[in-house]
Design an enzyme around this catalytic site. Structure first.
Site, short mmCIF file in Angstrom:
data_model
loop_
_atom_site.label_atom_id
_atom_site.label_comp_id
_atom_site.label_asym_id
_atom_site.label_seq_id
_atom_site.Cartn_x
_atom_site.Cartn_y
_atom_site.Cartn_z
N ASP A 78 61.42 -3.97 36.71
CA ASP A 78 61.76 -5.04 35.77
C ASP A 78 60.87 -6.26 35.95
O ASP A 78 61.07 -7.06 36.87
CB ASP A 78 63.25 -5.42 35.98
CG ASP A 78 63.66 -6.60 35.13
OD1 ASP A 78 64.65 -7.27 35.50
OD2 ASP A 78 62.99 -6.85 34.11
N ASP B 194 58.29 -7.96 29.32
CA ASP B 194 59.48 -7.65 30.12
C ASP B 194 59.84 -6.17 30.08
O ASP B 194 60.47 -5.69 29.13
CB ASP B 194 60.66 -8.50 29.61
CG ASP B 194 61.89 -8.34 30.46
OD1 ASP B 194 62.92 -8.97 30.14
OD2 ASP B 194 61.84 -7.56 31.43
C1 LIG Z 1 72.15 -2.02 26.42
C2 LIG Z 1 71.22 -2.27 25.24
C3 LIG Z 1 71.95 -2.57 23.98
C4 LIG Z 1 70.29 -1.09 25.08
S1 LIG Z 1 70.20 -3.66 25.63
O1 LIG Z 1 69.28 -3.84 24.59
O2 LIG Z 1 71.03 -4.78 25.93
N1 LIG Z 1 69.38 -3.23 26.93
C5 LIG Z 1 69.46 -4.03 28.13
C6 LIG Z 1 68.89 -3.26 29.33
C7 LIG Z 1 69.77 -2.11 29.65
C8 LIG Z 1 69.36 -0.82 29.33
C9 LIG Z 1 70.16 0.27 29.64
C10 LIG Z 1 71.41 0.06 30.24
C11 LIG Z 1 71.84 -1.24 30.54
C12 LIG Z 1 71.01 -2.33 30.24
C13 LIG Z 1 68.56 -5.26 27.96
O3 LIG Z 1 67.55 -5.21 27.27
N2 LIG Z 1 68.93 -6.29 28.66
C14 LIG Z 1 68.14 -7.49 28.64
C15 LIG Z 1 68.74 -8.24 27.49
C16 LIG Z 1 68.49 -9.60 27.35
C17 LIG Z 1 67.54 -10.35 27.93
N3 LIG Z 1 67.76 -11.58 27.47
C18 LIG Z 1 68.76 -11.55 26.64
N4 LIG Z 1 69.21 -10.35 26.55
C19 LIG Z 1 68.17 -8.07 30.07
O4 LIG Z 1 69.12 -8.68 30.49
N5 LIG Z 1 67.11 -7.67 30.81
C20 LIG Z 1 67.02 -8.01 32.24
C21 LIG Z 1 66.94 -6.71 33.08
C22 LIG Z 1 68.07 -5.72 32.74
C23 LIG Z 1 69.42 -6.23 33.23
C24 LIG Z 1 70.52 -5.19 33.00
C25 LIG Z 1 70.17 -3.86 33.64
C26 LIG Z 1 68.83 -3.33 33.16
C27 LIG Z 1 67.73 -4.37 33.36
C28 LIG Z 1 65.72 -8.84 32.51
O5 LIG Z 1 65.53 -9.03 33.92
O6 LIG Z 1 64.59 -8.14 31.95
C29 LIG Z 1 65.74 -10.27 31.91
F1 LIG Z 1 64.49 -10.76 31.98
F2 LIG Z 1 66.15 -10.24 30.66
C30 LIG Z 1 66.64 -11.17 32.74
O7 LIG Z 1 67.80 -11.28 32.44
N6 LIG Z 1 66.04 -11.77 33.77
C31 LIG Z 1 66.84 -12.59 34.70
C32 LIG Z 1 65.99 -13.76 35.10
N7 LIG Z 1 66.72 -14.54 36.10
C33 LIG Z 1 66.24 -15.93 35.99
C34 LIG Z 1 66.88 -16.76 37.07
O8 LIG Z 1 66.59 -16.19 38.34
C35 LIG Z 1 67.06 -14.85 38.48
C36 LIG Z 1 66.46 -13.97 37.42
#
Ligand SMILES: CC(C)(C)S(=O)(=O)N[C@@H](Cc1ccccc1)C(=O)N[C@@H](Cc1c[nH]c[nH+]1)C(=O)N[C@@H](CC1CCCCC1)C(O)(O)C(F)(F)C(=O)NCCN1CCOCC1
Length: 331
Positions: free
Chosen positions: A36, A220
């Protein structure tokens, strides 16, 4: 040194995430982790989790590894854009990805995960490939696998070659010429606060003319879809019969029978086109005739995100040199 490992889609129908086998500790424990570039914590389902929160995932048990060491007094807690989260304690141990080993890598062991992680059996944890400034370990933040490996790599880079409904690869330390065609277009990266943030040179909808307006966003690998400014998204869905921005479904939806235009984005002078078939994510509920779009508005997200849907039409070089840059090539 170099490394090369498979990036396997976790879902046969839609490329919502990709996992990569990672071995931890001695003797090796292999987990399937989501690489990620949008975060910077390497965390895993672990033997410290209540069994009620584990549903099919592989776990890492540090007490079964002769090379594991507790990072005394350290903890971590992370929340992702989709509201999911996890927290726990920290060990260091050997971590190997595709033949590339890092000794004394911080492995963040989950003691608690949110329900969406428990319900995703294919993801055993994450390998953060963002900049280490985003790492959540306290009181001393830890380095990512890439930052720990960087000094030993032939070249301070990793590349993503994600594919549509098939396994791709993450390579570390080298750029495989066999994986792309033409030239790689490199653009600057702003790594403050810690994402791979770059500027796209614009976009086009279907066969329409290219709108040369810079769009700053993050590359991302951990986000499934593409989140862009409303102006871009409305220009796209204006071309889709019956498309609406649904409050109940939380984004743009349209009749699954609708004809979708392609979506082209620019990186410098280069152009990358996402074919129509990739632009429909999934039926909003199984069997529904209403489909959720792969392109969504970044209004609610607060940041523009080029997720897997964009990355999988290119070969992408994450250059961790000084200064960092990102390179995009056709394939
Ligand atoms: C489930 C779905 C409808 C297909 S989805 O489109 O939501 N897909 C999820 C990913 C996923 C796939 C399969 C099963 C479960 C989850 C998705 O695209 N999530 C994004 C959605 C999003 C981003 N922003 C707004 N919405 C996300 O949170 N991605 C983070 C990684 C994900 C987390 C869940 C598990 C899978 C990996 C991410 O890291 O890429 C990020 F950049 F979006 C993020 O949230 N980064 C966190 C940054 N913080 C900043 C502060 O310090 C700590 C780190």
């Amino acid at each position: 040194s170099t490394g090369s490992a498979a990036a396997v889609p976790i879902n046969a129908e839609f490329d919502i995430a990709y996992v990569t086998p990672v071995t931890l500790g001695t003797p090796p424990q292999t987990l399937q982790l989501d690489f990620d570039s949008g975060s910077s914590d390497l965390w895993v389902f672990s033997s410290h989790l209540p069994t009620s929160q584990i549903r099919g995932q592989e776990i890492y048990a540090p007490n079964k590894s002769s090379t594991a060491k507790l990072l005394d007094g350290h903890s971590w807690s992370i929340t992702y854009g989709d509201g999911s989260g996890s927290r726990g304690n920290v060990y260091t141990d050997n971590v190997t990805v595709g033949g590339l080993m890092v000794e004394r890598q911080a492995i963040e062991c989950a003691q608690q995960v949110s329900s969406s992680f428990t319900s995703e059996a294919h993801i055993d944890g994450l390998v953060g490939l963002g900049f280490s400034t985003l790492n959540t370990v306290s009181p001393k933040s830890q380095l990512t696998f890439f930052d720990n490996a960087k000094g030993a790599l032939d070249s301070p880079v990793f590349t993503a070659d994600l594919k549509h409904k098939q396994a791709g690869t993450y390579d570390f330390g080298f750029i495989d010429k066999a994986k792309y065609t033409g030239e790689i277009t490199y653009v600057p990266v702003n790594n403050d606060p810690g994402y791979w943030t770059f500027s796209s040179s614009g976009y086009a909808v279907g066969s329409g003319n290219f709108s040369a307006s810079p769009i700053s966003g993050i590359a991302d690998t951990g986000t499934s879809l593409i989140y862009l400014p409303t102006a871009v998204v409305t220009a796209y869905y204006r071309q889709v019969q019956g498309a609406t921005n649904s409050r109940s479904y939380g984004g743009y939806v349209f009749p699954c029978s609708a004809t979708l235009p392609s979506f082209t984005f620019g990186v410098g002078e280069a152009r990358f086109t996402i074919p129509p078939a990739y632009m429909s994510y999934a039926a909003v509920t199984p069997g529904s005739s209403t489909c959720f779009g792969g392109l969504q508005s970044s209004n609610g997200v607060g940041i523009n995100i080029w997720g897997d849907l964009a990355l999988k039409v290119a070969f992408v070089v994450f250059n961790g040199g000084t200064p960092p840059t990102i390179g995009w090539a056709a394939k």
